[in-house]
Write an enzyme that holds these catalytic residues in place. Sequence first.
Site, mmCIF file in Angstrom:
data_model
loop_
_atom_site.group_PDB
_atom_site.id
_atom_site.type_symbol
_atom_site.label_atom_id
_atom_site.label_comp_id
_atom_site.label_asym_id
_atom_site.label_seq_id
_atom_site.Cartn_x
_atom_site.Cartn_y
_atom_site.Cartn_z
ATOM 1 N N HIS A 515 -84.628 24.087 -77.399
ATOM 2 C CA HIS A 515 -85.552 23.087 -76.867
ATOM 3 C C HIS A 515 -87.000 23.488 -77.124
ATOM 4 O O HIS A 515 -87.892 23.125 -76.373
ATOM 5 C CB HIS A 515 -85.327 22.888 -75.366
ATOM 6 C CG HIS A 515 -83.979 22.335 -75.029
ATOM 7 N ND1 HIS A 515 -83.525 22.223 -73.732
ATOM 8 C CD2 HIS A 515 -82.977 21.858 -75.814
ATOM 9 C CE1 HIS A 515 -82.297 21.705 -73.738
ATOM 10 N NE2 HIS A 515 -81.955 21.488 -74.995
ATOM 11 N N TYR A 516 -87.238 24.248 -78.174
ATOM 12 C CA TYR A 516 -88.599 24.709 -78.437
ATOM 13 C C TYR A 516 -89.503 23.525 -78.775
ATOM 14 O O TYR A 516 -89.071 22.513 -79.311
ATOM 15 C CB TYR A 516 -88.613 25.775 -79.543
ATOM 16 C CG TYR A 516 -87.885 25.413 -80.812
ATOM 17 C CD1 TYR A 516 -88.531 24.711 -81.822
ATOM 18 C CD2 TYR A 516 -86.557 25.777 -81.017
ATOM 19 C CE1 TYR A 516 -87.877 24.378 -83.003
ATOM 20 C CE2 TYR A 516 -85.889 25.451 -82.185
ATOM 21 C CZ TYR A 516 -86.559 24.748 -83.171
ATOM 22 O OH TYR A 516 -85.908 24.413 -84.336
#
Length: 582
Positions: A515-516
């Site tokens: 989920h960067y």
Amino acid sequence: MGMGHLGCWRFVGAALLGFLLFHGFCHSDKGPNYSFMHNATSAPAVSSYDYIIIGGGTAGCPLAATLSQNATVLLLERGCSPYGNPNITNLSSFGASLSDLSPTSPSQRFISEDGVINARARVLGGGTCLNAGFYTRAPLDYVREAGWDGRLVNESYRWVENKVAFEPSMKSWQSAFRDGLIEAGVVPFNGFTYDHINGTKVGGTIFDQNGHRHTAADLLEYANPSGITVFLHATVPKILFADEGQQRPRAHGVIFVDATGAQHRAYLNQGSNNEIIVSAGALGSPQLLMLSGVGPEKHLQAHNITVVLDQPMVGQRMSDNPMNAVFVPSPAQTEVSLIQVVGITEFGSYIEAASGSNFGSSSAVKDYGMFSPKIGQLSTVPPKQRTPEALSKAIELMNNLDQAAFVGGFILEKIMGPISTGQLELRTRDPDHNPSVTFNYFKEPEDLQRCVQGMSTVEKVIESNAFSTFRYNNLSVSTLMNMTANSPINLLPKHRNVSISLEQYCKDTVMTIWHYHGGCQVGSVVDGDYKVVGVDGLRVVDGSTFNFSPGTNPQATVMMLGRYMGVKILRERLAARDQDSE
């Protein structure tokens, strides 16, 4: 039906040789027959469009489909089509894409400077082709703080959901996990919903009832075929700016390179409303801005890049939501499942789970799928020491395990936000090379505290009566955590007996759940309309603009944002046209 610690250790260690790399794959049945999708080798040397979108991913596909309704659009994707490969169609074939390290693989591995193994998409549909499939909307306060129009947000979510979101089929292991969360105090139970509400819920999934994945590429079914051109295997090394006679630089074209290395140019048609939109993801978008001369001046000069705009915030405030997990071997058979249930706690931790029973597609195949050494998760040694021999040994160990070793699941927690941030920098001027990225997991104490509270909740779930069928009574949670911590999860050094300190456990077993985000954020690199500050004719629309990850899983909101901004941009275009005709 007990299992001794030694036997358990043996197969848990093997399972964790390859932990959770990107869950999942592209839906690739027959797929839609898009008349507008071509290999970039067939592109003309020079062409022109109203909008050029760089990156056919989670945001780029819905954005292109929307803009094509009332303008001409070029969508450039560096990767392949998700359609037509039977190995990546079904949940049961999990692992094929991620074990493919070739230049044409739909996933591209990278390792952050923190030492955590990660991956980025290289396929039409982007991360929706590689994730765990969980579909859930952003919290209402996230929408308010972003300054979005709530009505259009809801309409845009529904537009996405009509094509790609489904209610999952809940089976025994996920049901026990759900009930364990409720027993652990993650209440109330909110049933099946796409909405972000505190408590336990069953969320949506982009896998249909047949186990087929639906991706952002499917949203191109909404496109006007005469208004859109999609080129695959089209890598963009540079955005072109015109500054002659302009008060400030204006983006007016792109160079893209096809699979043979031939260069093509695409320009914007005449008209002040025509734009280039970067949707290349949280690594690709800041990387491309820098390669095009928009970024920190000294860094660009060090790479011999002509500076178009000194923008020191490009590549800054990169974040990745840290994830930690415990492997729980099971005496009872468990279904193969990805993320279906989430516990949304009041303290900012999200609890999820994935299970597998003989992860291989047949009894003859022994593989941990997303936990497999075949996808390169031999993480006790630095990258240069991950020899083919070492991986072969790990695969051989896995192949020699009893079938019982493939029964169990992972219960994980991840934190909201996060608050900790790092930065992205260029390594080379090659757009196909990964940039250097640092996320600084748990640098901020509040992030670490949320992990500790999350892991405490995971302990309660494992020890719950509801989950008792799926754990061995003679294995304490402390033992399970020690077993997990001593398995090769990442490149960070290990401490002994880490289960004594949950803080140390969080640091030592940190992983990514992909989920960067960040690097082109609203308020620093782009304005509230996603226009790049300081230049004209250029926007960024994707997860690189987020200050925090939206809710428990970002894909729904990234797809929504593509549709949302497409509608807003077309409204602006129509208003400008009406004004010109008055």
